[in-house]
Scaffold this active site. Structure first.
Site, PDB file in Angstrom:
ATOM      1  N   LYS A 139      -1.245  48.186   7.947  1.00 25.19           N
ATOM      2  CA  LYS A 139      -2.153  47.204   8.541  1.00 25.19           C
ATOM      3  C   LYS A 139      -1.590  45.782   8.381  1.00 25.19           C
ATOM      4  CE  LYS A 139      -5.861  45.584   6.389  1.00 25.19           C
ATOM      5  NZ  LYS A 139      -7.201  45.242   5.878  1.00 25.19           N
TER       6      LYS A 139
ATOM      7  N   LYS B 166      -8.335  48.377  -6.599  1.00 21.38           N
ATOM      8  CA  LYS B 166      -8.008  47.033  -7.087  1.00 21.38           C
ATOM      9  C   LYS B 166      -7.668  47.060  -8.563  1.00 21.38           C
ATOM     10  CE  LYS B 166      -9.841  43.926  -3.657  1.00 21.38           C
ATOM     11  NZ  LYS B 166     -10.527  42.690  -3.377  1.00 21.38           N
TER      12      LYS B 166
ATOM     13  N   LYS C  39      -3.424  39.781   5.127  1.00 17.70           N
ATOM     14  CA  LYS C  39      -3.185  38.460   4.524  1.00 17.70           C
ATOM     15  C   LYS C  39      -2.236  38.544   3.346  1.00 17.70           C
ATOM     16  CE  LYS C  39      -8.032  37.262   4.496  1.00 17.70           C
ATOM     17  NZ  LYS C  39      -8.726  38.051   3.535  1.00 17.70           N
TER      18      LYS C  39
HETATM   19  P1  ATP Z   1      -6.251  41.402   2.007  1.00 16.83           P
HETATM   20  O1  ATP Z   1      -4.792  41.438   2.364  1.00 16.83           O
HETATM   21  O2  ATP Z   1      -6.620  40.321   1.019  1.00 16.83           O
HETATM   22  O3  ATP Z   1      -6.842  42.750   1.717  1.00 16.83           O
HETATM   23  P2  ATP Z   1      -6.982  41.489   4.776  1.00 16.83           P
HETATM   24  O4  ATP Z   1      -6.208  40.579   5.687  1.00 16.83           O
HETATM   25  O5  ATP Z   1      -6.581  42.914   4.756  1.00 16.83           O
HETATM   26  O6  ATP Z   1      -7.009  40.895   3.309  1.00 16.83           O
HETATM   27  P3  ATP Z   1      -9.857  41.602   4.475  1.00 16.83           P
HETATM   28  O7  ATP Z   1     -10.289  40.332   3.811  1.00 16.83           O
HETATM   29  O8  ATP Z   1      -9.794  42.868   3.694  1.00 16.83           O
HETATM   30  O9  ATP Z   1      -8.461  41.332   5.240  1.00 16.83           O
HETATM   31  O10 ATP Z   1     -10.775  41.880   5.732  1.00 16.83           O
HETATM   32  C1  ATP Z   1     -11.519  40.928   6.413  1.00 16.83           C
HETATM   33  C2  ATP Z   1     -11.981  41.536   7.733  1.00 16.83           C
HETATM   34  O11 ATP Z   1     -10.881  41.586   8.646  1.00 16.83           O
HETATM   35  C3  ATP Z   1     -12.511  42.975   7.602  1.00 16.83           C
HETATM   36  O12 ATP Z   1     -13.624  43.129   8.439  1.00 16.83           O
HETATM   37  C4  ATP Z   1     -11.346  43.816   8.093  1.00 16.83           C
HETATM   38  O13 ATP Z   1     -11.799  45.024   8.684  1.00 16.83           O
HETATM   39  C5  ATP Z   1     -10.702  42.900   9.137  1.00 16.83           C
HETATM   40  N1  ATP Z   1      -9.257  43.138   9.225  1.00 16.83           N
HETATM   41  C6  ATP Z   1      -8.336  42.800   8.295  1.00 16.83           C
HETATM   42  N2  ATP Z   1      -7.085  43.137   8.687  1.00 16.83           N
HETATM   43  C7  ATP Z   1      -7.232  43.705   9.912  1.00 16.83           C
HETATM   44  C8  ATP Z   1      -6.305  44.273  10.854  1.00 16.83           C
HETATM   45  N3  ATP Z   1      -5.002  44.304  10.626  1.00 16.83           N
HETATM   46  N4  ATP Z   1      -6.786  44.771  12.001  1.00 16.83           N
HETATM   47  C9  ATP Z   1      -8.102  44.725  12.249  1.00 16.83           C
HETATM   48  N5  ATP Z   1      -9.031  44.220  11.424  1.00 16.83           N
HETATM   49  C10 ATP Z   1      -8.612  43.708  10.265  1.00 16.83           C
END
Ligand code: ATP
Ligand code: LTN
Length: 342
Positions: free
Chosen positions: A205, A123, A208
């Site tokens: 992945k 980060k 968001k």
């Molecule tokens: P950011 O883009 O802000 O990093 P994110 O959408 O990747 O956000 P996080 O807030 O890091 O999501 O994760 C929240 C939860 O959702 C965690 O437990 C993470 O493992 C799960 N998660 C996020 N994206 C995925 C995905 N594509 N597939 C499965 N699990 C996910």
């Protein structure tokens, strides 16, 4: 409402705690990979869930958007099945004990161990103009979240495992000095947690913060938008043949996995269902399955968001129940440390 946390005699169920940051709208990845599991765990464990808004401000947030996202994330989690009668469900900033214990724990956390956190390194390289102290001490706040509720298990994605490890180290260090104050938590990485990939770049992945609007499906997206994204989803140059786990067919594998989680069908069943039909039939079928999975959640979240009085009631009740449990641990900590008690 009865307080279920910290009432050990008759409650033998293990305690589960997890939080999610309310930054941006929840995605299909968040739902299938994490939130769906939060719901399932409520049957077998005593669960504490929260929106980690204090963590979210380690990255700059637009105030109006942040407030809106936090409230809609709360409504969405209720809509997808977090049951405020069964679980304690609240917003982190509404329970001051989190910030209070975080300060204490930061005095039992070493600079060296915080410097080794991969999330901090990631980060800070991504936000080079805002490497704030909160980003650095983030794990002490996360340890406070977990330890306040005497948590046994912490369901997290693999990326957060290191934060649960440091939380264990801090708790053991504190217990060694003052006696058994904290339960030592374990990370709980769900065995078959689906990892959902972007629809446009399936090597990444679904996330968001993805800048490509077509790659990500949001829980609140309209059925038309969802169908459009699936129709455009990347597959491969072959004329179309659904085969699971083929390295050259990342896009197809991802679509099959999404279809499988939404319909409960196995990969063999899916291969048989679309045998000889081509991606032209497969992609909209996946889209339909996703639309039908998300429809009731979206409709319920929209209904809840209009019912401000009900939302406020649930929010207040969740924060009160959390504070009651959290305060018991915080009092114990303050006493052990030697703060004057009145
Ligand atoms: P950011 O883009 O802000 O990093 P994110 O959408 O990747 O956000 P996080 O807030 O890091 O999501 O994760 C929240 C939860 O959702 C965690 O437990 C993470 O493992 C799960 N998660 C996020 N994206 C995925 C995905 N594509 N597939 C499965 N699990 C996910
Ligand atoms: N850091 C986590 C969110 C989080 C959390 C927690 C998870 C904050 N506090 C306590 C589990 C337990 C994330 O970004 N996914």
């Amino acid at each position: 409402m009865e307080n279920t946390v910290n009432t050990t005699p008759e409650t033998k169920k293990k305690r589960v705690l997890s939080m999610i940051q309310p930054t941006g709208m929840f995605t299909l990845g968040n739902y299938l990979g994490a939130l769906k599991n939060f719901v399932a765990l409520q049957n077998d464990y005593e669960c504490v869930y929260a929106l980690a808004d204090l963590h979210a401000i380690t990255v700059r947030q637009n105030p109006a958007e942040f407030r809106k996202n936090t409230l809609s994330a709360y409504a969405m989690m209720l809509a997808l099945g977090i049951d405020p009668e069964k679980s304690i469900f609240f917003i982190q900033s509404q329970v001051p004990e989190h910030a209070q214990l975080a300060w204490v724990l930061s005095c039992y956390t070493q600079f060296g161990e915080l410097s080794r956190m991969t999330q901090f390194k990631d980060k800070s390289s991504k936000n080079a103009d805002n490497i704030n102290a909160g980003l650095f001490t983030y794990p002490a706040l996360m340890a406070a979240d977990i330890l306040l509720y005497q948590t046994d298990l912490v369901p997290v994605g693999g990326d957060q495992k290191q934060h649960v490890e440091i939380c264990r180290d801090i708790a053991m260090r504190f217990n060694n000095i003052y006696g058994d104050v904290f339960t030592i938590p374990e990370p709980y990485i769900p065995p078959t947690g689906a990892r959902i990939m972007s629809l446009t770049s399936p090597e990444n992945k679904m996330s968001k913060s993805d800048k490509d609007p077509g790659g990500c499906i949001y829980i609140m997206q309209s059925p038309d938008d969802i169908m459009r994204c699936f129709k455009r989803a990347v597959t491969d140059s072959e004329t179309g043949h659904c085969v699971y786990a083929c390295p050259e067919k990342l896009g197809v594998t991802n679509l099959m996995q999404i279809y499988s989680v939404c319909t409960g069908k196995t990969m063999d069943e899916i291969e048989a269902e679309f045998d000889g039909m081509g991606y032209g039939a497969f992609k909209p079928a996946v889209g339909e399955a996703v639309v039908e999975t998300l429809r009731p959640i979206r409709e319920e979240a929209e209904r809840l968001m209009k019912d401000k009085a009900y939302l406020e009631d649930i929010l207040r009740d969740g924060a009160e129940r959390a504070a009651y449990a959290a305060n018991r641990t915080l009092r114990k900590v303050y006493k052990k440390i030697g703060f004057v008690q009145i």
